[in-house]
Design an enzyme around this catalytic site. Structure first.
Site, PDB file in Angstrom:
ATOM      1  N   ARG A  27       0.759  -1.244   0.000  1.00 47.76           N
ATOM      2  CA  ARG A  27       0.000   0.000   0.000  1.00 47.76           C
ATOM      3  C   ARG A  27       0.794   1.300   0.000  1.00 47.76           C
ATOM      4  NH1 ARG A  27      -2.595  -3.878   2.822  1.00 47.76           N
ATOM      5  NH2 ARG A  27      -4.662  -4.405   2.089  1.00 47.76           N
ATOM      6  N   ASP A 101       6.359 -14.373   0.938  1.00 47.42           N
ATOM      7  CA  ASP A 101       7.683 -14.538   0.326  1.00 47.42           C
ATOM      8  C   ASP A 101       8.466 -15.780   0.744  1.00 47.42           C
ATOM      9  OD1 ASP A 101       8.709 -13.787   2.915  1.00 47.42           O
ATOM     10  OD2 ASP A 101       8.537 -11.687   2.314  1.00 47.42           O
ATOM     11  N   HIS A 118      -1.844 -15.122   4.461  1.00 51.58           N
ATOM     12  CA  HIS A 118      -2.353 -14.858   3.114  1.00 51.58           C
ATOM     13  C   HIS A 118      -1.871 -15.893   2.105  1.00 51.58           C
ATOM     14  CE1 HIS A 118      -3.941 -11.111   4.566  1.00 51.58           C
ATOM     15  NE2 HIS A 118      -2.750 -10.694   4.939  1.00 51.58           N
TER      16      HIS A 118
END
Length: 139
Positions: A27, A101, A118
């Site tokens: 963001r 990641d 996520h």
């Protein structure tokens, strides 16, 4: 920790521990992933992770973005090394992360200690039949 008085540590990690590795957060204005997704001409930045949009477009934008973020392209941070140290000292009970990641696993933290809120590049499955596949299929 050294005195043995602390025995149960839970880590809750977010984008901040991976930004220092060169991975953009989602963001931040001008540098975040959502800002830089404009090149994919998406209806909204979040569309890149929307299953319906993925199916409608054969995943083109998702796979292009995924290739930029694939494991092995970024080194782990000192924070990742610290979390591994907690595991080595047998005080890490769980590492909850918002990051996809897999840098926690790359430093040697066993997958069973990591909860990727996520999802992550550590697993992949067919969206039609749910069969697990080698996550390197994205490459």
């Amino acid at each position: 920790i050294e005195a043995g008085e602390i025995k149960n540590i839970v880590v809750m990690a977010g984008a901040g521990i991976s930004v220092s590795c060169g991975i953009p957060d989602f963001r931040s204005p001008k540098t975040g992933l959502y800002h830089n997704l404009q090149k994919y001409d998406l209806p909204s930045p979040e569309s890149v992770f929307d299953l319906n949009f993925f199916q409608e477009t054969d995943g083109k934008a998702f796979y292009e973005l995924a290739r930029e973020l694939l494991p092995g392209k970024y080194p782990p941070s000192p924070t990742h090394a610290f979390i591994k140290l907690l595991h080595e000292k047998n005080v890490l009970k769980r590492c909850y992360t918002q990051n996809i990641d897999t840098l926690e696993e790359s430093v040697g933290i066993p997958a069973e200690y990591v909860v990727a809120a996520h999802g992550s590049f550590g697993t992949a499955s067919c969206i039609s039949c749910r069969t697990e596949v080698d996550p390197r299929v994205i490459e």
